[in-house]
Design an enzyme around this catalytic site. Structure first.
Site, PDB file in Angstrom:
ATOM      1  N   GLY A 117       0.795  -1.228   0.000  1.00 31.64           N
ATOM      2  CA  GLY A 117       0.000   0.000   0.000  1.00 31.64           C
ATOM      3  C   GLY A 117       0.825   1.274   0.000  1.00 31.64           C
TER       4      GLY A 117
ATOM      5  N   TYR B 213       1.701  -3.208 -12.607  1.00 31.50           N
ATOM      6  CA  TYR B 213       2.976  -3.689 -12.072  1.00 31.50           C
ATOM      7  C   TYR B 213       3.155  -3.336 -10.587  1.00 31.50           C
ATOM      8  CZ  TYR B 213       7.963  -4.929 -12.115  1.00 31.50           C
ATOM      9  OH  TYR B 213       9.186  -5.481 -11.838  1.00 31.50           O
ATOM     10  N   ARG B 214       4.090  -2.446 -10.240  1.00 28.75           N
ATOM     11  CA  ARG B 214       4.371  -2.180  -8.822  1.00 28.75           C
ATOM     12  C   ARG B 214       3.475  -1.085  -8.245  1.00 28.75           C
ATOM     13  NH1 ARG B 214       9.433  -3.977  -6.907  1.00 28.75           N
ATOM     14  NH2 ARG B 214       9.288  -2.398  -5.276  1.00 28.75           N
TER      15      ARG B 214
ATOM     16  N   LEU C 289      -1.297   2.762  -5.823  1.00 27.92           N
ATOM     17  CA  LEU C 289      -1.068   4.189  -6.055  1.00 27.92           C
ATOM     18  C   LEU C 289      -1.901   4.709  -7.230  1.00 27.92           C
ATOM     19  CD1 LEU C 289       0.499   6.885  -5.855  1.00 27.92           C
ATOM     20  CD2 LEU C 289       2.320   5.822  -7.209  1.00 27.92           C
TER      21      LEU C 289
ATOM     22  N   LYS D 199      -8.602 -35.610 -25.119  1.00 27.40           N
ATOM     23  CA  LYS D 199      -8.871 -36.004 -26.507  1.00 27.40           C
ATOM     24  C   LYS D 199      -9.365 -37.444 -26.429  1.00 27.40           C
ATOM     25  CE  LYS D 199      -6.967 -36.758 -31.023  1.00 27.40           C
ATOM     26  NZ  LYS D 199      -6.016 -37.738 -31.512  1.00 27.40           N
TER      27      LYS D 199
ATOM     28  N   ALA E   9      -5.815 -36.253 -38.082  1.00 25.92           N
ATOM     29  CA  ALA E   9      -5.427 -37.523 -38.717  1.00 25.92           C
ATOM     30  C   ALA E   9      -5.472 -37.481 -40.240  1.00 25.92           C
ATOM     31  CB  ALA E   9      -6.281 -38.692 -38.237  1.00 25.92           C
TER      32      ALA E   9
ATOM     33  N   SER F  29       2.066 -37.750 -37.079  1.00 22.48           N
ATOM     34  CA  SER F  29       2.978 -38.580 -37.880  1.00 22.48           C
ATOM     35  C   SER F  29       3.711 -37.781 -38.950  1.00 22.48           C
ATOM     36  CB  SER F  29       2.199 -39.700 -38.566  1.00 22.48           C
ATOM     37  OG  SER F  29       1.468 -40.412 -37.623  1.00 22.48           O
TER      38      SER F  29
HETATM   39  N1  GLY Z   1       4.912  -1.429  -4.790  1.00 24.42           N
HETATM   40  C1  GLY Z   1       5.848  -2.268  -4.200  1.00 24.42           C
HETATM   41  C2  GLY Z   1       5.986  -3.601  -4.797  1.00 24.42           C
HETATM   42  O1  GLY Z   1       5.401  -3.888  -5.808  1.00 24.42           O
HETATM   43  O2  GLY Z   1       6.713  -4.390  -4.235  1.00 24.42           O
END
Ligand code: GLY
Length: 666
Positions: free
Chosen positions: A47, A331-332, A336, A507, A594, A617
């Protein structure tokens, strides 16, 4: 099932809920579907609101992060007022201590002195005064007074509460299996509770987005833990009053005495769990940074998956589908960026407004055809023909792009339309190279032969990278429905053991005829009915019988797999007329399986409108299997493109190639 909503958000993490709330506040009817609101990455996040401490080097991302950070106070107040709950927002500032030689580390991104928001360098004495108890190796650090934190789990509860309060339609326990598309629009979202439909869709599925669309979002695993400040100490004065963002670790103190320590950054796909090495690394880095915590009680260990993109920028905005918008790949910085993302998506969907800052995050930056057109093709594609516009037709570019469209089997999407087998290869290495050269995503494996270590099958299952290839266990060698059902169950276990927990594909082969290896239609239908009841995605191998294909579709099979000619015969597509009828009537994918001997026959199957071909094959027994695999892959694409392009009708007589009256220049 329609949702009665204008907009369906696919994914109920912080981004999905924030977007839904903003859209609802602007008057839209919104549904959010989620597998589990508690399992979103939001719950794992520390956070931190840390555009500066994260030293984000990309200018547009940095500015977007700053924008979002500045939206936080008002956004949180609005949500807390709606719910009466606290999100634990704490604009406590972030201290970024460094060790000897590490000062330059922070210069790697934007120069903090150039950034508009303030950043202060504190030397060894000043930083110890500001935050007593830092490790002796700390030689100074940056102070970012405007960074802060929010309690991400509390925030998730606040968002859920606000969504309920506003009357957003929240659907939990919904697993989205596929996003169905029709002529460049999303037509429905297929889920475990049936199809969901809305006018527009927003994909907010974080690290799981790539399972639904071919976009480059992949999980980066983060392990975390928390410790607790001893009660006596906490009662007097919390020893940590601000976030410590140290080299490769951060320590986030909550106001209630909990201290979150994060996070590893691992390319581990969706492997769950905490590892001794992960936790050991986190603890040793955290103790080096703030030694006192070595005596505090460990409270909890957990992990989560960040949605990473190749350029580490999010995907926010339009997609190739007209009515599908993306808000993923944060991502990170998901926590935010939630308020700014919600605002951006609502501006876009409600008011058709788009901040130019978001250009860098346009999801279409990754839209490329899988097979780059040749220079000759490119010039043909871009050649303007103003005198003969054909607006009613798809352009060649869109057809090329459609080659790349995902195609779903039982809700799982694939891009390659070539399936291959794993039997008959001379060596395991040749098999591995051929599978790679075929660019296939599905490989069928004979469960019985693998389990019995039959000649040529020793170690075969382990030799394939099941992280990349979807396993299609087959019931080869089964002569009756009962046997096939038993082997299908073993196949499901085998897929699980090899890491494909959710693989329920089989299958189905029921073959009692030893000479021509023709499938038994009655046994196949009987086994299919039972396996569908047991939750299998059944792909039955059949003779090219349109009526049987329809029955199998009606009992719930995921595909039908008509043969071109007997298995391994290399006789080609002897059943073209019937395959054409099957394709015409099928509402499920048709896989020609096949008999294919050469690439032109693979192309022919695709030209007939088959959705996939399965070839074993002809590749495995070719003189050079990897080269043949590559030829087959190209043929499948050529056949598919030809099918999409629309062939000329077959005519009884001739039609001159250079007519006296033509169309060009008329
Ligand atoms: N925002 C920090 C992390 O992704 O580790």
């Amino acid at each position: 099932m329609t949702t009665q909503s204008d907009i369906l958000a696919i994914g109920g993490g912080i981004i999905g809920l924030s977007v839904a709330i903003e859209l609802k506040l602007r008057g839209a009817n919104v549904t959010v579907c989620s597998r589990s609101f508690q399992e979103a990455a939001t719950h794992a996040a520390a956070g931190m609101l840390a555009p500066q401490a994260e030293a984000i080097a990309h200018r547009a991302l940095f500015d977007f992060c700053l924008q979002s950070r500045s939206l936080y106070p008002e956004w949180i107040a609005k949500l807390e007022n709606l719910t009466g709950l606290s999100a634990g927002y704490w604009p406590c500032g972030i201290l970024a201590p460094v060790y000897e030689g590490g000062i330059g580390d922070r210069d790697a991104g934007l120069d903090p002195n150039d950034a508009e928001p303030p950043a202060y360098w504190l030397d060894r004495d000043a930083i110890q005064l500001h935050q007593p108890g830092l490790g002796p190796e700390v030689v100074g650090g940056w102070w970012y007074p405007e960074d802060g934190q929010v309690d991400s789990r509390a925030l998730a509860q606040v968002l859920l509460g606000a969504a309920r309060e506003l009357g957003i339609d929240l659907r939990e326990g919904v697993t989205v299996e596929a996003i169905a598309q029709d002529r460049g629009r999303v037509s429905a979202v297929y889920t475990n509770i049936g199809p969901l439909r809305a006018d527009r869709y927003v994909l907010t599925a974080g690290a799981w987005s790539n399972a639904l669309l071919p976009i480059p979002v992949s999980p980066t695993k983060g392990q975390m833990l928390s410790v607790r400040v001893p009660q006596a100490e906490a009662a007097q004065h919390l020893p940590l009053q601000r976030v410590l963002f140290g080299p490769q670790t951060y320590i986030v103190p909550r106001r209630n005495g909990k201290v979150v320590i994060g996070a590893t950054s691992e390319d581990a796909a969706f492997t769950p769990g905490n590892t001794p090495e992960g936790i050991h690394t986190l603890l040793s880095r955290a103790i080096r940074l703030y030694p006192a915590l070595k005596d505090w009680a460990i409270e909890e260990l957990w992990w989560g998956f960040r949605p990473a993109t190749p350029d580490e920028l999010p995907l926010i905005g339009p997609s190739r589908c007209e009515n599908l918008t993306l808000a993923t790949g944060h991502y990170r910085n998901g926590v935010l960026l939630a308020p700014a993302t919600a605002r951006a998506i609502a501006d876009y969907l409600c008011d058709d407004r788009r901040d130019p800052l978001l250009d860098a995050f346009d999801p279409r930056r990754f839209d490329l055809p899988s097979t780059p057109p040749s220079p000759a093709m490119t010039s043909a594609l871009t050649y303007p023909s103003p005198r003969s516009p054909r607006p009613e037709r798809e352009t060649a570019e869109t057809l090329l792009h459609r080659l790349d469209d995902p195609v779903a089997i039982a809700g799982k999407t694939f891009r390659s339309r070539l399936m291959t087998g794993s039997g008959k290869y001379r060596t395991v290495e040749e098999m591995q190279r051929s599978i790679a050269a075929s660019r296939c995503e599905i490989v069928t494996v004979a469960v019985r032969r693998v389990q019995n270590n039959a000649p040529g099958h020793e170690g075969l299952a382990e030799a394939i990278d099941w992280q990349k290839i979807w396993m299609l266990p087959n019931t080869a060698g089964c002569q009756t429905a009962e046997e096939a059902i038993r082997v299908a169950r073993l196949g499901r276990e085998m897929a699980k053991i090899l890491g494909q927990e959710d693989n329920n594909f089989v299958k189905l082969e029921v073959i009692a005829d030893p000479k021509y290896l023709l499938p038994d239609p009655i046994g196949t239908l009987k086994a299919a009915e039972q396996l569908v009841k047991e939750g299998f995605a059944v792909l039955p191998y059949i003779n090219a019988d349109p009526i049987l294909a329809k029955h199998l579709e009606e009992v719930g099979c995921a595909t039908v797999m008509p043969l071109g000619s007997p298995i391994g015969s290399g006789q080609g597509i002897e059943t073209a007329a019937n395959i054409r009828i099957i394709v015409e009537n099928a509402k499920i994918p048709v896989v020609v399986d096949a008999g294919i001997g050469v690439p032109s026959e693979a192309a022919q199957a695709m030209e007939l409108g088959a959705d996939f071909v399965l070839i074993n094959s002809a590749i495995a027994l070719a003189k050079n299997p990897p080269a043949m695999a590559c030829a087959m892959a190209n043929a499948v694409e050529a056949g598919r493109l030809a099918y999409l392009s629309g062939r000329i009708p077959v005519q009884g007589g001739a039609s001159a190639s250079s007519p006296l009256t033509g169309r060009v220049g008329q």
